[in-house]
Design a protein around this motif. Sequence first.
Motif, PDB file in Angstrom:
ATOM      1  N   PRO A  96       0.806  -1.215   0.000  1.00 40.51           N
ATOM      2  CA  PRO A  96       0.000   0.000   0.000  1.00 40.51           C
ATOM      3  C   PRO A  96       0.837   1.263   0.000  1.00 40.51           C
ATOM      4  CG  PRO A  96       0.206  -0.804   2.232  1.00 40.51           C
ATOM      5  CD  PRO A  96       0.958  -1.774   1.365  1.00 40.51           C
ATOM      6  N   SER A  97       2.182   1.136   0.127  1.00 44.30           N
ATOM      7  CA  SER A  97       2.957   2.352   0.384  1.00 44.30           C
ATOM      8  C   SER A  97       4.393   2.341  -0.123  1.00 44.30           C
ATOM      9  CB  SER A  97       2.985   2.624   1.895  1.00 44.30           C
ATOM     10  OG  SER A  97       3.508   1.496   2.588  1.00 44.30           O
ATOM     11  N   ALA A  98       4.854   1.270  -0.745  1.00 51.02           N
ATOM     12  CA  ALA A  98       6.209   1.244  -1.290  1.00 51.02           C
ATOM     13  C   ALA A  98       6.178   1.968  -2.633  1.00 51.02           C
ATOM     14  CB  ALA A  98       6.698  -0.187  -1.456  1.00 51.02           C
ATOM     15  N   LEU A 122      10.685  -0.158  -8.133  1.00 57.91           N
ATOM     16  CA  LEU A 122       9.770  -1.290  -8.098  1.00 57.91           C
ATOM     17  C   LEU A 122       8.996  -1.469  -9.399  1.00 57.91           C
ATOM     18  CD1 LEU A 122       8.517  -0.939  -4.426  1.00 57.91           C
ATOM     19  CD2 LEU A 122       9.502  -3.021  -5.418  1.00 57.91           C
ATOM     20  N   THR A 123       9.031  -0.476 -10.258  1.00 56.99           N
ATOM     21  CA  THR A 123       8.335  -0.599 -11.541  1.00 56.99           C
ATOM     22  C   THR A 123       8.943  -1.721 -12.381  1.00 56.99           C
ATOM     23  OG1 THR A 123       7.763   1.746 -11.559  1.00 56.99           O
ATOM     24  CG2 THR A 123       7.735   0.603 -13.675  1.00 56.99           C
ATOM     25  N   ASP A 124      10.262  -1.849 -12.335  1.00 59.52           N
ATOM     26  CA  ASP A 124      10.953  -2.798 -13.212  1.00 59.52           C
ATOM     27  C   ASP A 124      11.585  -3.962 -12.462  1.00 59.52           C
ATOM     28  OD1 ASP A 124      10.421  -1.162 -15.492  1.00 59.52           O
ATOM     29  OD2 ASP A 124      12.049   0.166 -14.864  1.00 59.52           O
ATOM     30  N   ILE A 125      11.146  -4.197 -11.240  1.00 64.97           N
ATOM     31  CA  ILE A 125      11.712  -5.288 -10.456  1.00 64.97           C
ATOM     32  C   ILE A 125      11.429  -6.628 -11.146  1.00 64.97           C
ATOM     33  CG2 ILE A 125       9.652  -5.556  -9.019  1.00 64.97           C
ATOM     34  CD1 ILE A 125      11.456  -6.210  -6.681  1.00 64.97           C
ATOM     35  N   GLU A 126      12.386  -7.561 -11.051  1.00 66.90           N
ATOM     36  CA  GLU A 126      12.205  -8.906 -11.622  1.00 66.90           C
ATOM     37  C   GLU A 126      11.331  -9.717 -10.663  1.00 66.90           C
ATOM     38  OE1 GLU A 126      13.188 -10.039 -14.545  1.00 66.90           O
ATOM     39  OE2 GLU A 126      14.117  -8.125 -15.082  1.00 66.90           O
ATOM     40  N   ASP A 127      10.024  -9.600 -10.842  1.00 68.62           N
ATOM     41  CA  ASP A 127       9.103 -10.164  -9.852  1.00 68.62           C
ATOM     42  C   ASP A 127       8.228 -11.289 -10.383  1.00 68.62           C
ATOM     43  OD1 ASP A 127       7.492  -8.741 -11.567  1.00 68.62           O
ATOM     44  OD2 ASP A 127       6.363  -7.716  -9.994  1.00 68.62           O
ATOM     45  N   ASN A 128       8.411 -11.683 -11.638  1.00 72.56           N
ATOM     46  CA  ASN A 128       7.569 -12.726 -12.227  1.00 72.56           C
ATOM     47  C   ASN A 128       6.091 -12.404 -12.052  1.00 72.56           C
ATOM     48  OD1 ASN A 128       7.189 -15.095 -13.673  1.00 72.56           O
ATOM     49  ND2 ASN A 128       7.294 -16.431 -11.882  1.00 72.56           N
ATOM     50  N   ASP A 129       5.785 -11.110 -12.024  1.00 66.32           N
ATOM     51  CA  ASP A 129       4.410 -10.594 -11.921  1.00 66.32           C
ATOM     52  C   ASP A 129       3.740 -10.901 -10.588  1.00 66.32           C
ATOM     53  OD1 ASP A 129       4.793  -9.667 -14.460  1.00 66.32           O
ATOM     54  OD2 ASP A 129       3.514 -11.150 -15.441  1.00 66.32           O
ATOM     55  N   TYR A 130       4.529 -11.098  -9.531  1.00 71.30           N
ATOM     56  CA  TYR A 130       3.948 -11.358  -8.210  1.00 71.30           C
ATOM     57  C   TYR A 130       3.846 -10.093  -7.349  1.00 71.30           C
ATOM     58  CZ  TYR A 130       3.871 -16.443  -8.636  1.00 71.30           C
ATOM     59  OH  TYR A 130       3.579 -17.728  -9.018  1.00 71.30           O
ATOM     60  N   PHE A 131       4.420  -8.986  -7.799  1.00 75.11           N
ATOM     61  CA  PHE A 131       4.375  -7.769  -6.990  1.00 75.11           C
ATOM     62  C   PHE A 131       3.420  -6.749  -7.595  1.00 75.11           C
ATOM     63  CE2 PHE A 131       5.681  -3.394  -6.183  1.00 75.11           C
ATOM     64  CZ  PHE A 131       5.528  -3.359  -4.806  1.00 75.11           C
ATOM     65  N   PHE A 132       2.567  -6.180  -6.717  1.00 79.23           N
ATOM     66  CA  PHE A 132       1.628  -5.125  -7.087  1.00 79.23           C
ATOM     67  C   PHE A 132       1.677  -4.044  -6.006  1.00 79.23           C
ATOM     68  CE2 PHE A 132       0.143  -9.143  -8.712  1.00 79.23           C
ATOM     69  CZ  PHE A 132      -0.277  -8.878 -10.006  1.00 79.23           C
ATOM     70  N   ARG A 133       1.152  -2.875  -6.322  1.00 76.63           N
ATOM     71  CA  ARG A 133       1.017  -1.834  -5.300  1.00 76.63           C
ATOM     72  C   ARG A 133      -0.196  -0.974  -5.598  1.00 76.63           C
ATOM     73  NH1 ARG A 133       6.502   1.785  -6.402  1.00 76.63           N
ATOM     74  NH2 ARG A 133       6.541   1.616  -8.666  1.00 76.63           N
ATOM     75  N   THR A 134      -0.787  -0.450  -4.541  1.00 78.24           N
ATOM     76  CA  THR A 134      -1.958   0.407  -4.697  1.00 78.24           C
ATOM     77  C   THR A 134      -1.602   1.877  -4.555  1.00 78.24           C
ATOM     78  OG1 THR A 134      -2.475  -0.048  -2.359  1.00 78.24           O
ATOM     79  CG2 THR A 134      -3.672  -1.305  -4.015  1.00 78.24           C
ATOM     80  N   ALA A 135      -0.345   2.187  -4.205  1.00 77.62           N
ATOM     81  CA  ALA A 135       0.130   3.569  -4.168  1.00 77.62           C
ATOM     82  C   ALA A 135       0.912   3.848  -5.449  1.00 77.62           C
ATOM     83  CB  ALA A 135       1.024   3.799  -2.953  1.00 77.62           C
TER      84      ALA A 135
END
Length: 400
Positions: free
Chosen positions: A129-131, A136-149
């Motif tokens: 909610p706040s990161a 974090l826009t281009d982090i190698e996350d395999n599409d597991y990371f989202f944010r609402t902020a």
Amino acid sequence: MSSTLGKILAASVAGAAFMAASAASAQEVKIGIILGYTGPIESLTPGMADSAELALTEVNESGLFLDGETLAGVRADSTCIDSAAANAAAERLVTSENIVAIMGADCSGVTISIANSVAVPNGVVMVSPSATTPALTDIEDNDYFFRTAPSDARQGEVLAAILESNDISNVAVTYTNNDYGKGLSDAFIAAFEEQGGTVTISSPHDDGKGDYSAEVGALASAGGDLLVVLGYADQGGVGIIRGAVDTGAFDRFALGDGMFAQSLIEAIGDGLEGTIGSVPWSEGEGADAFVAAAEAAGVDPDGSFRRESYDAAALIALAMQKSGSTDRTGIRDAMLDVANAPGEKILPGELAKGLQILKDGGDVDYVGATNVELIGPGEAAGTYREYIVENGEYKTVQFR
């Protein structure tokens, strides 16, 4: 054995079997709530956690979640700044508590660390909610990371525009010495200089110090119309402002979102008068619905990232309902579907409606408290509240 007694025993066995089956089906599904319960934003965290748990309670009270399962939030301390401690807390949630998703983390550095070290390797969805760091826009996350902020790439532009509208063209900048502070500082300075502004100094500060006189002295020597503070309200940021006020180095400030807290006003008092700043916020039907739902449940709706926390938890629940299970990959694959059009618009207080539509095979577009629109994994659109401190209160100027 008489036939009557046999029927009674058979009925008892059948009833016990039904109760056992019901208990088995009504499982408790755990969601990790990883936030900085200690550390530089500890005054913000309780309201964020309460808001996330408000969404979970709303889901449970509907009785419509999956096959009668209930959601339980399991809190863990990110500390906001200690990546090793944050990783250990996340690892415990994943391996010992068997959580299916994470609402969090909060500060950008620990969020990146948890994603890289724990969540992504274990295939666990994170919705922060706040990161806000642009990294974090281009982090190698395999599409597991989202944010609402929204990203600080956007906040930097907003804060620069706020200064321009206040005829401020010459500033000193200090930022907390981590991913969040550096990312926001870079974004702000780029936008501010592009519109013709001058930055006299850009200086990091470390959190947890008892004395910031050296940092304040360097900032004062460089000068500026005001001091831009991109830090934390319960740590170095308040120390910098207190030192600047006490020495008369600066009498006006502009603040990033990590500085927005009632505790800052209480700590600085009249010295904060006239301070301007930005914080992710929203207005409209969804924001009003969140206030109503929170107040009805005894949760204070007025604070940083509380709306975003409610929305993060709600999205996780709706994604599970959409996927029809608590499978971690299924949650990931359903996130964009429930967050964006097409579908029936869902506001805070309407989670039961959303759960029923999904149960019936329909589509939802979760609007939530913050006009949720997930541009893609790791990125969210959003709006900012421009404020000014007047008479010891944060007053809204406009939304941008």
